[in-house]
Design a protein around this motif. Structure first.
Motif, PDB file in Angstrom:
ATOM      1  N   LEU A  50      -8.487  -0.813  -0.204  1.00 37.81           N
ATOM      2  CA  LEU A  50      -7.255  -0.041  -0.047  1.00 37.81           C
ATOM      3  C   LEU A  50      -6.269  -0.360  -1.163  1.00 37.81           C
ATOM      4  CD1 LEU A  50      -6.611  -0.300   3.812  1.00 37.81           C
ATOM      5  CD2 LEU A  50      -7.582   1.626   2.553  1.00 37.81           C
ATOM      6  N   GLN A  51      -6.156  -1.627  -1.498  1.00 42.55           N
ATOM      7  CA  GLN A  51      -5.190  -2.021  -2.521  1.00 42.55           C
ATOM      8  C   GLN A  51      -5.560  -1.461  -3.892  1.00 42.55           C
ATOM      9  OE1 GLN A  51      -4.650  -6.289  -3.037  1.00 42.55           O
ATOM     10  NE2 GLN A  51      -2.463  -5.961  -3.301  1.00 42.55           N
ATOM     11  N   CYS A  92      -4.314   4.569   6.076  1.00 42.25           N
ATOM     12  CA  CYS A  92      -5.594   3.997   6.522  1.00 42.25           C
ATOM     13  C   CYS A  92      -5.400   2.563   7.001  1.00 42.25           C
ATOM     14  CB  CYS A  92      -6.619   4.045   5.395  1.00 42.25           C
ATOM     15  SG  CYS A  92      -7.209   5.699   4.989  1.00 42.25           S
ATOM     16  N   GLY A  93      -4.584   1.802   6.289  1.00 41.47           N
ATOM     17  CA  GLY A  93      -4.309   0.436   6.709  1.00 41.47           C
ATOM     18  C   GLY A  93      -3.618   0.369   8.056  1.00 41.47           C
ATOM     19  N   ILE A 146     -12.221   4.000  -0.518  1.00 44.33           N
ATOM     20  CA  ILE A 146     -11.467   3.881   0.728  1.00 44.33           C
ATOM     21  C   ILE A 146     -12.257   4.440   1.903  1.00 44.33           C
ATOM     22  CG2 ILE A 146      -9.427   4.705   1.963  1.00 44.33           C
ATOM     23  CD1 ILE A 146      -7.860   4.522  -0.601  1.00 44.33           C
ATOM     24  N   GLU A 147     -12.804   5.627   1.738  1.00 36.90           N
ATOM     25  CA  GLU A 147     -13.489   6.276   2.864  1.00 36.90           C
ATOM     26  C   GLU A 147     -14.734   5.495   3.291  1.00 36.90           C
ATOM     27  OE1 GLU A 147     -14.620  10.782   4.342  1.00 36.90           O
ATOM     28  OE2 GLU A 147     -14.022  10.408   2.258  1.00 36.90           O
ATOM     29  N   GLY A 148     -15.531   5.057   2.330  1.00 37.04           N
ATOM     30  CA  GLY A 148     -16.717   4.281   2.666  1.00 37.04           C
ATOM     31  C   GLY A 148     -16.363   2.954   3.317  1.00 37.04           C
ATOM     32  N   LEU A 167       0.845  -1.190   0.000  1.00 40.84           N
ATOM     33  CA  LEU A 167       0.000   0.000   0.000  1.00 40.84           C
ATOM     34  C   LEU A 167       0.883   1.243   0.000  1.00 40.84           C
ATOM     35  CD1 LEU A 167      -2.642  -1.014   2.699  1.00 40.84           C
ATOM     36  CD2 LEU A 167      -2.824  -1.250   0.220  1.00 40.84           C
ATOM     37  N   THR A 168       0.344   2.327  -0.536  1.00 39.42           N
ATOM     38  CA  THR A 168       1.088   3.584  -0.565  1.00 39.42           C
ATOM     39  C   THR A 168       0.168   4.737  -0.193  1.00 39.42           C
ATOM     40  OG1 THR A 168       0.595   3.903  -2.927  1.00 39.42           O
ATOM     41  CG2 THR A 168       2.657   2.764  -2.384  1.00 39.42           C
ATOM     42  N   GLY A 169       0.758   5.848   0.171  1.00 34.72           N
ATOM     43  CA  GLY A 169       0.020   7.083   0.404  1.00 34.72           C
ATOM     44  C   GLY A 169      -1.091   6.955   1.429  1.00 34.72           C
TER      45      GLY A 169
END
Length: 229
Positions: free
Chosen positions: A123-124, A91-92, A129-131, A84-86
Motif C-alpha cells: 500500500l505504501q 484499502c488500509g 495493491i489488489e493482489g 497513505l493516500t487515495g
C-alpha cells in the motif's frame, strides 16, 4: 495474559477519544493479537503519543493490566510510516476494519501479522495493491477458521460458490468461477485481470458469512470516493 508487557511489536489499527484527554487505541500485535489500550493523556497538545498512535504505524508498546482493556505505559516508533493516500488509504482502512471486526481479542496470529506487514508495504509503495489485498483477505479467512478450500478444484470445470458449503461443480453450464482461475487464486497469482475480478467477488462472498448484516464503514468510504472521483 501477563500483568505487564514490555516492548511488544504492534501496529495501530484505530484510535478514538476517551474521556477528556485520553485515547482508546486498538492494536494488532505480533505476540498478543488484537488488543485495546487506554493511552492516558494522549490527546493533550504536549503529548508525544498522539503522533505515535496513528493508523498503520508500527510501534513498540508496553502496557499493564489483567483485563481486556489495558493501560498503555510507553510507546516507541522504530520508523515513521509515511501516510497513505487515495485508494491505498481506503484499502488500509478496510483491512483495519476487518481485523477489528473479525479477530478475537488476545489471540496471537503471527502468520497473519506478517501478511499485514506485507500488505502495508504494498500500500505504501502503491504497487500490487489488489493482489496483496486479495492475499490478505484469504489469509484472514484461514486464520479465523473460514478458509476457502481449493483442494478439489479442476481447471476445466466451472463452479458456483456458497460460503457455507464451498464450491459446487456446474454441469453442462458456465458457472461464475472457472476452475483454472480458482487455481490461480489458490496460488495468489493475480497477474490476470479476470482472476483479479473474480477473486474480489469470491472474497466478498466468503467474508459475508462472518461479517453478517452489519455493513463495513470503509465500503461506504469507497463508494463516496468513487462518486467524487
Amino acid at each position: 495474559m501477563q500483568h505487564r508487557v514490555e516492548q511488544a511489536a504492534a501496529y495501530v489499527l484505530h484510535t478514538r477519544p476517551y474521556r477528556e484527554t485520553s485515547l482508546l487505541v486498538d492494536l494488532f500485535s505480533l505476540e498478543y493479537g488484537r488488543l485495546s489500550l487506554v493511552a492516558n493523556g494522549a490527546r493533550r497538545p504536549s503529548s508525544k503519543r498522539r503522533h505515535h498512535l496513528q493508523p498503520f504505524q508500527a510501534i513498540q508498546v508496553s502496557w499493564r493490566g489483567r483485563h481486556e482493556l489495558k493501560t498503555l505505559q510507553s510507546s516507541e516508533v522504530p520508523s515513521v510510516f509515511m501516510p497513505l493516500t487515495g485508494t491505498a488509504l481506503l484499502c488500509g482502512l478496510y483491512v483495519n476494519e476487518l481485523l477489528q471486526r473479525l479477530l478475537p481479542p488476545a489471540e496471537p496470529c503471527p502468520r497473519l501479522y506478517l501478511y499485514y506487514t506485507y500488505l502495508l508495504n504494498e500500500l505504501q509503495h502503491q504497487q500490487d495493491i489488489e493482489g496483496a489485498l486479495r492475499t490478505f483477505e484469504r489469509q484472514l479467512l484461514e486464520t479465523i477458521g473460514y478458509g476457502i478450500a481449493f483442494d478439489a478444484i479442476q481447471a476445466d470445470i466451472s463452479y458456483t460458490f456458497d460460503p457455507h458449503i464451498g464450491f459446487t461443480p456446474v454441469a453442462n453450464a458456465l458457472g461464475p468461477y472457472l476452475g483454472a482461475h480458482l487455481l490461480e487464486i489458490a496460488e495468489d497469482r493475480y497477474e490476470n485481470l479476470i482472476v483479479r475480478r473474480i477473486a474480489k467477488r469470491l472474497m466478498r462472498e466468503a467474508l459475508s458469512l462472518v461479517l453478517g448484516d452489519k455493513p463495513l464503514k470503509s465500503r461506504e468510504l469507497f463508494l463516496n470516493y468513487g462518486r467524487s472521483a
